[in-house]
Design an enzyme around this catalytic site. Structure first.
Site, PDB file in Angstrom:
ATOM      1  N   TYR A   1       0.823  -1.153  -0.020  1.00  0.00           N
ATOM      2  CA  TYR A   1      -0.002  -0.033   0.115  1.00  0.00           C
ATOM      3  C   TYR A   1       0.784   1.347   0.130  1.00  0.00           C
ATOM      4  CZ  TYR A   1      -3.254   3.674   1.723  1.00  0.00           C
ATOM      5  OH  TYR A   1      -4.071   4.641   1.613  1.00  0.00           O
TER       6      TYR A   1
ATOM      7  N   ASP B   1       9.308   2.926  -0.703  1.00  0.00           N
ATOM      8  CA  ASP B   1       8.234   3.431   0.203  1.00  0.00           C
ATOM      9  C   ASP B   1       8.719   2.951   1.500  1.00  0.00           C
ATOM     10  OD1 ASP B   1       6.341   4.167   1.522  1.00  0.00           O
ATOM     11  OD2 ASP B   1       4.597   3.408   0.120  1.00  0.00           O
TER      12      ASP B   1
ATOM     13  N   LYS C   1       5.532  10.498   8.514  1.00  0.00           N
ATOM     14  CA  LYS C   1       5.457  11.447   9.571  1.00  0.00           C
ATOM     15  C   LYS C   1       6.525  10.914  10.866  1.00  0.00           C
ATOM     16  CE  LYS C   1       1.265   8.389  10.090  1.00  0.00           C
ATOM     17  NZ  LYS C   1       1.596   7.962   8.758  1.00  0.00           N
TER      18      LYS C   1
END
Length: 457
Positions: A169, A264, A292
């Site tokens: 994802y 990623d 984050k």
């Protein structure tokens, strides 16, 4: 991955059978009231789908406070937290050094839409300690970072197609909200309303851990592939750890076909180690994306690459990407404080050893009881999987029926003061704030809960 996400969000709201465990259900009265009110304002009552608790029992918990390794909900229930805002709170909640730095910087204002020295300071901290990037660009989220990395790969190579893997994802970017078709190598098919088929047709979806599929994809779409994107270690749909040899093969085949390799690392970056999964595998991705964790949980993302590749980003090059909140001073301040702590000597060794012992002790218990459970873990990430397989390396290896056991486990853990993500496909995170005392309490709660799960099977 996306099919499992749909299953995750499609349960019956508030489905609470009679409690068959040894602990009474926690009070959710205030959380339930807040949820009913929230449904007047937000689709499904939430601002991100998994928060709706659709794949576990009961209504969502509304969190009121976090400190160290603990969170408290609106009803005053206290939990040892292994969600950690989905991973970035590697130091725990409300870390004093992060909080103090943020408070200090906020006295001078919270947003300017203009450069600040804090951007330079955080960028220097990252680049000096990460051999995989020479220049970076801050964004406001991991999704934005991935979207920008895809655009950069296309602009740099002059090619259009992207290869991604089923079970990975990468945020809700249109061209990546795709699922596999019926063949070994297929164009992606849209898996969300609102995504044009033409967008999905630029994405090729193949199975994880399948060299032949990768080879066939490059042969079938020769000279059309701009990049291959993979999660550093797939951790959004279980913890699908890939063999080093397979990742090396992926790196080499990208080079042979003049396609960029995008890692990623929104979950794994700065979590496995300061250099993430790239260092773990010993490969050099062409572009790396982060999330984050850079900002201690504040809205931050980042992508980086060699100076040569990054020179194609505007204003130096023709690949456009912008953001008013990119490099926001408050987020930069949090990042400086957090990443400075991560660079402390022995930080990762101490954290990873603590997490490893925690995961392995649960596994020893399950093995001794002959429970069908495997605790997969790497670094400070773990995943409780109701399986007897020694390896799960693709989404197809996960038995959807096992999620019924997770539903029971999740409820039992909440009743014992343990908070984990509300889906059996999600991983858990150990933070530096988890002491041996809290980990021992959590372990005992997990073992007791497993006894309930398997007693009622």
């Amino acid at each position: 991955m996306l099919e499992s996400l749909k299953k995750m969000f499609s349960g019956n709201e508030g489905d609470m059978p009679v409690n068959t465990g040894s602990k009474p259900d926690i009070s959710r009265e205030k959380s339930a009231e807040l949820y009913e009110k929230a449904k007047n304002y937000f689709p499904g009552g939430v601002n991100s789908p998994v928060r709706a608790f659709k794949s576990v029992y009961g209504t969502p918990l509304f969190i009121q406070k976090g400190d160290g390794c603990f969170v408290w909900d609106a009803d005053g229930n206290q939990f040892i937290d292994f969600c950690g805002s989905w991973g970035p709170l590697i130091l725990g909640h409300n870390h004093p050094k992060v909080r103090d730095k943020v408070t200090e910087v906020m006295q001078n204002g919270m947003s300017f839409g203009a450069p600040t020295a804090l951007e330079n300071e955080l960028a220097e901290l990252i680049i000096k300690n990460n051999r995989f990037v020479e220049k970076i660009r801050f964004t406001s989220s991991g999704t934005e970072a991935v979207m920008s990395a895809i655009r950069l790969a296309r602009g740099y190579t002059g090619k259009d197609k992207i290869i991604k893997f089923e079970g990975c994802y990468h945020g809700h970017t249109d061209s990546l909200l795709v699922k596999a078709g019926s063949g070994l190598v297929t164009f992606g098919e849209t898996s969300s309303a609102g995504v044009p088929k033409s967008f999905a047709q630029e994405t090729i979806v193949i199975p994880l851990n399948d060299k032949e599929a990768l080879k066939t994809a490059f042969e079938q779409f020769k000279d059309q592939v701009a990049a291959v994107i993979i999660e550093g270690i797939p951790a959004n749909n279980g913890l699908l750890m890939q063999d080093v040899e397979y990742i090396k093969y992926l790196e080499n085949i990208c080079k042979e076909n003049k396609a960029l390799l995008i890692f990623d690392e929104v979950i794994t970056g700065f979590r496995l180690g300061f250099e993430g999964a790239a260092a773990h595998y010993g490969v050099k991705p062409d572009i790396v994306t982060y999330g984050k964790i850079i900002g201690g949980g504040l809205p931050v993302g980042m992508y980086g690459a060699s100076a040569e590749i990054m020179s194609h980003i505007s204003p130096d090059g023709g690949v456009y990407q912008a953001g008013t909140l990119s490099g926001n001073p408050v987020a930069m301040a949090a990042g400086i404080a957090q990443l400075t702590e991560l660079l402390r000597s022995g930080f990762y060794k101490e954290l990873n050893n603590k997490a490893s012992e925690f995961a392995e002790s649960i596994q020893r218990f399950a093995t001794a009881r002959n429970y069908k459970l495997k605790v997969f873990h790497i670094g400070s990430i773990f995943w409780l999987a109701f399986t007897d397989k020694d390896k799960i390396q693709s989404a197809d290896d996960i038995d959807p029926a096992s999620m019924e056991k997770f539903k029971v486990l999740h409820r039992e853990l909440l009743n014992r003061g343990i908070y984990i993500g509300p889906s059996g496909y999600e991983v858990g995170f150990v933070s530096a704030a988890h002491t041996k005392i809290e980990l021992e309490k959590a372990k005992r709660a997990i073992l007791d809960s497993l006894d309930v799960v398997f007693r009622n099977k």
